[in-house]
Design a protein around this motif. Structure first.
Motif, PDB file in Angstrom:
ATOM      1  N   HIS A  61       0.864  -1.185   0.000  1.00 17.00           N
ATOM      2  CA  HIS A  61       0.000   0.000   0.000  1.00 17.00           C
ATOM      3  C   HIS A  61       0.900   1.234   0.000  1.00 17.00           C
ATOM      4  O   HIS A  61       1.885   1.279   0.741  1.00 17.00           O
ATOM      5  N   GLU A  62       0.557   2.219  -0.816  1.00 16.96           N
ATOM      6  CA  GLU A  62       1.390   3.406  -0.956  1.00 16.96           C
ATOM      7  C   GLU A  62       0.641   4.653  -0.485  1.00 16.96           C
ATOM      8  O   GLU A  62      -0.517   4.861  -0.831  1.00 16.96           O
ATOM      9  N   LEU A  63       1.358   5.480   0.283  1.00 17.14           N
ATOM     10  CA  LEU A  63       0.864   6.802   0.666  1.00 17.14           C
ATOM     11  C   LEU A  63       1.725   7.842  -0.028  1.00 17.14           C
ATOM     12  O   LEU A  63       2.958   7.790   0.056  1.00 17.14           O
ATOM     13  N   TYR A  64       1.092   8.785  -0.727  1.00 17.25           N
ATOM     14  CA  TYR A  64       1.811   9.841  -1.434  1.00 17.25           C
ATOM     15  C   TYR A  64       1.654  11.141  -0.652  1.00 17.25           C
ATOM     16  O   TYR A  64       0.527  11.627  -0.451  1.00 17.25           O
ATOM     17  N   LEU A  65       2.778  11.723  -0.222  1.00 14.39           N
ATOM     18  CA  LEU A  65       2.719  12.961   0.550  1.00 14.39           C
ATOM     19  C   LEU A  65       2.490  14.179  -0.335  1.00 14.39           C
ATOM     20  O   LEU A  65       2.079  15.234   0.158  1.00 14.39           O
ATOM     21  N   GLU A  66       2.768  14.027  -1.625  1.00  9.13           N
ATOM     22  CA  GLU A  66       2.464  15.080  -2.601  1.00  9.13           C
ATOM     23  C   GLU A  66       1.448  14.486  -3.570  1.00  9.13           C
ATOM     24  O   GLU A  66       1.792  13.641  -4.393  1.00  9.13           O
ATOM     25  N   ASP A  67       0.200  14.902  -3.457  1.00 12.07           N
ATOM     26  CA  ASP A  67      -0.846  14.284  -4.277  1.00 12.07           C
ATOM     27  C   ASP A  67      -1.945  15.307  -4.515  1.00 12.07           C
ATOM     28  O   ASP A  67      -1.849  16.470  -4.099  1.00 12.07           O
ATOM     29  N   VAL A  68      -2.993  14.877  -5.173  1.00 13.25           N
ATOM     30  CA  VAL A  68      -4.172  15.725  -5.363  1.00 13.25           C
ATOM     31  C   VAL A  68      -5.304  15.155  -4.521  1.00 13.25           C
ATOM     32  O   VAL A  68      -5.307  13.978  -4.163  1.00 13.25           O
ATOM     33  N   ASP A  69      -6.244  16.006  -4.181  1.00 14.19           N
ATOM     34  CA  ASP A  69      -7.410  15.587  -3.397  1.00 14.19           C
ATOM     35  C   ASP A  69      -8.411  14.914  -4.333  1.00 14.19           C
ATOM     36  O   ASP A  69      -8.958  15.549  -5.234  1.00 14.19           O
ATOM     37  N   TRP A  70      -8.621  13.628  -4.115  1.00 12.57           N
ATOM     38  CA  TRP A  70      -9.513  12.860  -5.000  1.00 12.57           C
ATOM     39  C   TRP A  70     -10.957  12.864  -4.514  1.00 12.57           C
ATOM     40  O   TRP A  70     -11.803  12.188  -5.059  1.00 12.57           O
ATOM     41  N   ASN A  71     -11.246  13.649  -3.493  1.00 10.98           N
ATOM     42  CA  ASN A  71     -12.611  13.653  -2.940  1.00 10.98           C
ATOM     43  C   ASN A  71     -13.075  15.087  -2.699  1.00 10.98           C
ATOM     44  O   ASN A  71     -13.555  15.441  -1.641  1.00 10.98           O
ATOM     45  N   ARG A  72     -12.902  15.914  -3.707  1.00 17.44           N
ATOM     46  CA  ARG A  72     -13.159  17.344  -3.539  1.00 17.44           C
ATOM     47  C   ARG A  72     -14.634  17.669  -3.295  1.00 17.44           C
ATOM     48  O   ARG A  72     -14.964  18.701  -2.757  1.00 17.44           O
ATOM     49  N   LYS A  73     -15.525  16.765  -3.693  1.00 18.38           N
ATOM     50  CA  LYS A  73     -16.949  17.044  -3.549  1.00 18.38           C
ATOM     51  C   LYS A  73     -17.546  16.423  -2.288  1.00 18.38           C
ATOM     52  O   LYS A  73     -18.738  16.540  -2.039  1.00 18.38           O
ATOM     53  N   GLY A  74     -16.694  15.775  -1.502  1.00 15.98           N
ATOM     54  CA  GLY A  74     -17.243  14.945  -0.437  1.00 15.98           C
ATOM     55  C   GLY A  74     -17.529  15.624   0.875  1.00 15.98           C
ATOM     56  O   GLY A  74     -18.192  15.066   1.730  1.00 15.98           O
ATOM     57  N   PHE A  75     -17.039  16.814   1.115  1.00 14.55           N
ATOM     58  CA  PHE A  75     -17.125  17.378   2.462  1.00 14.55           C
ATOM     59  C   PHE A  75     -18.280  18.357   2.591  1.00 14.55           C
ATOM     60  O   PHE A  75     -18.689  18.997   1.636  1.00 14.55           O
ATOM     61  N   ARG A  76     -18.745  18.503   3.847  1.00 15.75           N
ATOM     62  CA  ARG A  76     -19.924  19.322   4.119  1.00 15.75           C
ATOM     63  C   ARG A  76     -19.603  20.808   3.997  1.00 15.75           C
ATOM     64  O   ARG A  76     -19.448  21.508   5.002  1.00 15.75           O
ATOM     65  N   GLY A  77     -19.406  21.298   2.812  1.00 13.39           N
ATOM     66  CA  GLY A  77     -19.218  22.732   2.628  1.00 13.39           C
ATOM     67  C   GLY A  77     -17.965  23.305   3.229  1.00 13.39           C
ATOM     68  O   GLY A  77     -17.804  24.517   3.313  1.00 13.39           O
ATOM     69  N   GLY A  78     -17.041  22.449   3.673  1.00 12.81           N
ATOM     70  CA  GLY A  78     -15.767  22.927   4.190  1.00 12.81           C
ATOM     71  C   GLY A  78     -15.796  23.381   5.637  1.00 12.81           C
ATOM     72  O   GLY A  78     -14.776  23.839   6.150  1.00 12.81           O
ATOM     73  N   ARG A  79     -16.941  23.290   6.317  1.00 14.00           N
ATOM     74  CA  ARG A  79     -17.034  23.734   7.711  1.00 14.00           C
ATOM     75  C   ARG A  79     -16.902  22.554   8.668  1.00 14.00           C
ATOM     76  O   ARG A  79     -17.305  21.439   8.372  1.00 14.00           O
ATOM     77  N   LEU A  80     -16.330  22.846   9.828  1.00 13.66           N
ATOM     78  CA  LEU A  80     -16.130  21.829  10.856  1.00 13.66           C
ATOM     79  C   LEU A  80     -17.173  21.939  11.945  1.00 13.66           C
ATOM     80  O   LEU A  80     -17.601  23.043  12.299  1.00 13.66           O
ATOM     81  N   LYS A  81     -17.563  20.790  12.500  1.00 15.98           N
ATOM     82  CA  LYS A  81     -18.405  20.801  13.687  1.00 15.98           C
ATOM     83  C   LYS A  81     -17.590  21.301  14.871  1.00 15.98           C
ATOM     84  O   LYS A  81     -16.361  21.331  14.835  1.00 15.98           O
ATOM     85  N   LYS A  82     -18.286  21.660  15.937  1.00 17.87           N
ATOM     86  CA  LYS A  82     -17.616  22.277  17.080  1.00 17.87           C
ATOM     87  C   LYS A  82     -16.473  21.423  17.606  1.00 17.87           C
ATOM     88  O   LYS A  82     -15.357  21.910  17.817  1.00 17.87           O
ATOM     89  N   GLU A  83     -16.731  20.130  17.834  1.00 20.25           N
ATOM     90  CA  GLU A  83     -15.705  19.266  18.396  1.00 20.25           C
ATOM     91  C   GLU A  83     -14.575  19.023  17.388  1.00 20.25           C
ATOM     92  O   GLU A  83     -13.407  18.861  17.768  1.00 20.25           O
ATOM     93  N   GLU A  84     -14.903  19.024  16.090  1.00 20.07           N
ATOM     94  CA  GLU A  84     -13.872  18.886  15.070  1.00 20.07           C
ATOM     95  C   GLU A  84     -13.002  20.142  15.019  1.00 20.07           C
ATOM     96  O   GLU A  84     -11.777  20.050  14.854  1.00 20.07           O
ATOM     97  N   TYR A  85     -13.633  21.282  15.160  1.00 18.08           N
ATOM     98  CA  TYR A  85     -12.898  22.551  15.172  1.00 18.08           C
ATOM     99  C   TYR A  85     -11.902  22.566  16.329  1.00 18.08           C
ATOM    100  O   TYR A  85     -10.738  22.967  16.175  1.00 18.08           O
ATOM    101  N   GLN A  86     -12.342  22.125  17.499  1.00 18.63           N
ATOM    102  CA  GLN A  86     -11.467  22.119  18.669  1.00 18.63           C
ATOM    103  C   GLN A  86     -10.310  21.149  18.484  1.00 18.63           C
ATOM    104  O   GLN A  86      -9.177  21.409  18.915  1.00 18.63           O
TER     105      GLN A  86
END
Length: 478
Positions: A61-86
């Motif tokens: 299994h390979e992890l690339y430290l320089e890559d592109v985001d393959w899930n650009r549409k997946g997140f909830r508008g880019g905002r974090l929940k309170k506990e995630e923010y903390q």
């Protein structure tokens, strides 16, 4: 038992001491199943293996430290929940980092790294950190630096990990983060085997680097310290190659009760009955440098020192033996340096089988600016060859001995000290009895504590104990 070996920047893509150690470890336990989790810079290196993988490696299994985001549409508008923010705030401010919550954030939410790093929440946390410590800088530059610092870590935190009974990390850093996360997610065991002290090596690298300037060096260094603290806290066992390295691990925050010294080992039998000096070398004093031609080996200082020594001792010949393709620009500069100095008797062999060359050497040399416990020194000793080495890593202990009275097995010099290294070459060339005695001292030293059989026995017990603690059956290796 299924072992996931977590490796950063070496095996199986390039040769070297750590890669050789990993390859030997996997081959030493053919009845164990190994999974490789490799950390490399980018996808251009994917699958380009230097080593033929042993049969008991079942997945890579390979992890690339320089890559592109393959899930650009997946997140909830880019905002974090309170506990995630903390949790994100605790990471960036470095205050009691909430790693468990961060694992869940990156593993379970389908987070878009693009939206996160370009979003308002990340910017606000960075602004808070900026106001606390770095308000003298231009904020836009600071923000982009923080994005570049955290993107590789976020790629690591987002990686889907293979399941294993034991995660064996061959460094702290990003490898340690992956091992720590696997332990949290799967309840597996985790160990670290450091060949060099990762945090110190990254500090030295960043302090010398041209790509990062001023106080930004502090930010990168702090990031590596943060990851290493996580790894030390999470690991069940942390090994090092020699006592001073263990002391450094404790100094950097590793609980003492987790630490253990496990010296390197080489196959002495493999280096017996090797070809000696051919007739064409009669009258020459051959100095062998078995290494990767890269800046950390400081080949340029070696060449400069050889040029000074050659003027006073014309019998000297320098053999630079090892791959030149890891840093082709640096290797080319070294070859041009030889031409500019109008040196004769310097030979770049490229990748070699050491059995074909080591016997014809009178001594070997290592002028590195950073090392752990170099296998090339131990291999030299196994072939009765003395060494010249810089005072880095465990070189002093290997040359003078730590628990024996066999006497010096070479000459120790300071790093980048051309005059000392040149004089060591001359002294070795002109004193054959000393050279031979040092070679025998090295042979006795490697036989007493650095044989591959010793290392295998140590790790057989470690793996057996982990297997037993996991309630897994253990088949004795043949």
């Amino acid at each position: 038992m299924r072992v996931c070996m977590v490796v950063e920047g070496c095996y199986p893509y390039m040769a070297g001491g750590v890669s050789s150690w990993i390859h030997g470890m996997i081959r030493s336990f053919p009845k164990l199943e190994f999974v490789l989790l490799t950390i490399i810079s980018n996808r251009s290196l994917s699958g380009k293996f230097t080593y033929e993988l042993p049969e008991n490696v079942t997945e890579v299994h390979e992890l690339y430290l320089e890559d592109v985001d393959w899930n650009r549409k997946g997140f909830r508008g880019g905002r974090l929940k309170k506990e995630e923010y903390q949790a994100m705030r605790s990471l960036i401010l470095g205050r009691h980092v909430e790693w468990e919550r961060l694992y869940r954030l990156f593993q379970e939410t389908g987070i878009s790294l693009d939206k996160l790093l370009m979003g308002e929440d990340f910017m606000n946390i960075v602004r808070e950190y900026y106001d606390l410590k770095y308000s003298q800088l231009v904020f836009s530059d600071f923000l982009w630096t923080m994005r570049s610092v955290y993107l590789p870590l976020f790629f690591a935190l987002k990686m889907k990990l293979p399941k294993a009974d034991l995660y064996h990390c061959v460094a702290t850093g990003y490898a340690g983060v992956l091992g720590s996360m696997a332990k949290s997610l799967y309840g597996c065991r985790m160990m670290i085997s450091e060949h060099g002290i990762y945090t110190r090596e990254r500090e030295e690298e960043i302090l010398r680097a041209e790509w990062v300037k001023g106080v930004y060096k502090n930010i990168w260094i702090d990031q590596f310290r943060k990851m290493s603290r996580l790894a030390y806290d999470s690991a069940d066992l942390v090994t090092s190659l020699y006592e001073h390295a263990r002391e450094l691990q404790i100094e950097l925050g590793c609980p003492q009760q987790k630490t253990m010294v496990t010296p390197n080992g080489v196959s002495v039998d493999h280096l017996q009955d090797i070809p000696g000096k051919p007739e064409e070398d009669a009258g020459k004093i051959n100095i062998g440098a078995i290494l990767r031609v890269t800046p950390i080996k400081d080949v340029k200082t070696m060449i400069q020192a050889f040029s000074f020594a050659k003027e006073r001792e014309p019998r000297l010949k320098l053999w630079i033996m090892g791959p030149c393709d890891e840093d082709e620009g640096y290797a080319q500069e070294c070859m041009e340096q030889v031409e500019a100095l109008k040196l004769t008797d310097v030979e770049f062999t490229g990748r070699i089988n050491i059995r074909d060359y080591l016997g014809r050497m009178d001594l070997t040399i290592l002028t590195s600016i950073s090392e752990g416990q170099p296998l090339t020194i131990l291999e030299s000793y196994a072939a009765h060859k003395p060494v010249i080495a810089t005072d880095v890593g465990n070189c002093q202990g290997l040359i003078f001995g730590e628990q024996d009275d066999f006497g010096p097995a070479g000459i120790l010099t300071h790093i980048m000290n051309v005059e000392e290294i040149a004089q060591a070459m001359i002294d070795m060339a002109r004193n054959e009895p000393m050279r031979l005695q040092m070679g025998e001292s090295g042979y006795r030293r490697v036989m007493s504590g650095y044989r591959i059989e010793h290392m295998r026995a140590t790790y057989r017990k470690i793996y057996h104990d982990f297997s037993d603690s996991c309630g897994l059956p253990w088949e004795e290796e043949t």
